[in-house]
Design a protein around this motif. Structure first.
Motif, PDB file in Angstrom:
ATOM      1  N   GLY A 178      -2.142  -8.994  36.592  1.00  0.00           N
ATOM      2  CA  GLY A 178      -1.749  -8.131  35.481  1.00  0.00           C
ATOM      3  C   GLY A 178      -2.646  -6.914  35.399  1.00  0.00           C
ATOM      4  N   ASP A 202      -4.624  -4.657  29.476  1.00  0.00           N
ATOM      5  CA  ASP A 202      -4.764  -5.712  28.467  1.00  0.00           C
ATOM      6  C   ASP A 202      -4.229  -7.046  28.960  1.00  0.00           C
ATOM      7  OD1 ASP A 202      -5.928  -3.917  26.758  1.00  0.00           O
ATOM      8  OD2 ASP A 202      -4.125  -3.569  25.564  1.00  0.00           O
ATOM      9  N   THR A 203      -3.161  -7.015  29.732  1.00  0.00           N
ATOM     10  CA  THR A 203      -2.586  -8.263  30.244  1.00  0.00           C
ATOM     11  C   THR A 203      -3.601  -8.986  31.122  1.00  0.00           C
ATOM     12  OG1 THR A 203      -0.379  -7.312  30.207  1.00  0.00           O
ATOM     13  CG2 THR A 203      -0.689  -9.251  31.589  1.00  0.00           C
ATOM     14  N   ARG A 204      -4.299  -8.246  31.956  1.00  0.00           N
ATOM     15  CA  ARG A 204      -5.262  -8.844  32.881  1.00  0.00           C
ATOM     16  C   ARG A 204      -6.407  -9.507  32.117  1.00  0.00           C
ATOM     17  NH1 ARG A 204      -4.974  -7.628  38.098  1.00  0.00           N
ATOM     18  NH2 ARG A 204      -6.647  -8.107  39.538  1.00  0.00           N
ATOM     19  N   ASN A 231      -6.451 -10.457  28.982  1.00  0.00           N
ATOM     20  CA  ASN A 231      -5.911 -11.579  28.206  1.00  0.00           C
ATOM     21  C   ASN A 231      -5.671 -12.795  29.092  1.00  0.00           C
ATOM     22  OD1 ASN A 231      -6.028 -10.181  25.799  1.00  0.00           O
ATOM     23  ND2 ASN A 231      -3.922  -9.463  25.929  1.00  0.00           N
ATOM     24  N   ASN A 232      -5.199 -12.569  30.307  1.00  0.00           N
ATOM     25  CA  ASN A 232      -5.007 -13.673  31.261  1.00  0.00           C
ATOM     26  C   ASN A 232      -6.357 -14.294  31.656  1.00  0.00           C
ATOM     27  OD1 ASN A 232      -2.246 -13.319  31.188  1.00  0.00           O
ATOM     28  ND2 ASN A 232      -2.169 -12.131  33.077  1.00  0.00           N
TER      29      ASN A 232
END
Length: 177
Positions: A158, A161-163, A165-166
């Motif tokens: 990701g 932010d996705t990265r 959060n992951n």
């Protein structure tokens, strides 16, 4: 100061230009702890000649020393922006073998959990990065190295932010197992 034996070491690893330093800083902020920068980045920025065998050994020792210096400041977690496994991987690629002291130390210096950063981010040029065309190759090498260490790891994908959060979700899951 906390007993360092209870500190969990989380290693952020992967090929070049996968956001390791960014994620390490973000995780340290999220978990209110310290992170260990990549020693090789500072070391290599001062080199005027191509990296030598002795440079690889120096980077191995420097990464361990930096990690040991920061361990006592950690708050339950020590976030490591890469590990000296990188020295093994680069040495294998550049010199056809890794230094014996690195090979000896690998199984004796484990990290509790690894986040392997995926190659799904765009390549960012940097004078200290060398192999934009070998990202898939090095991703495969990372999987192999982590499997050989029987390491507990997940791949983090990701962007932005996705990265992060992951990555947080993976660490939280590990911590609550």
């Amino acid at each position: 100061m906390e007993n360092t034996e209870n500190i969990k070491k989380i290693a952020i690893v992967g090929p070049e230009s996968t956001g390791k330093s960014t994620i390490a800083a973000q995780l340290a902020a999220h978990y209110n702890t310290v992170w260990v920068p990549e020693y090789a980045r500072e070391y290599c920025s001062k080199l005027t000649e191509p990296c030598t065998w002795q440079d690889e050994i120096n980077m191995f020792r420097g990464q361990l020393d930096l990690e040991n210096q920061l361990l006592g400041s950690a708050n339950k977690l020590l976030i490591c922006d890469t590990t000296f496994i990188t020295v093994k991987i680069w040495s294998d690629y550049m010199f056809g073998k890794a230094p014996e002291e690195v090979l000896y130390k690998l199984p004796r210096h484990p990290y509790d959990f690894y986040l392997l950063m995926d190659i799904d981010l765009p390549w960012m040029d940097d004078p200290l990065r060398d192999f934009p065309h070998l990202r898939e190759y090095f991703m495969d090498v990372w999987h192999k190295e982590l499997r050989e260490l029987n390491a507990s790891y997940v791949v983090v994908s990701g962007s932005s932010d996705t990265r992060v959060n992951n990555a947080i979700a993976a660490v939280d899951k590990y911590l609550h197992c």
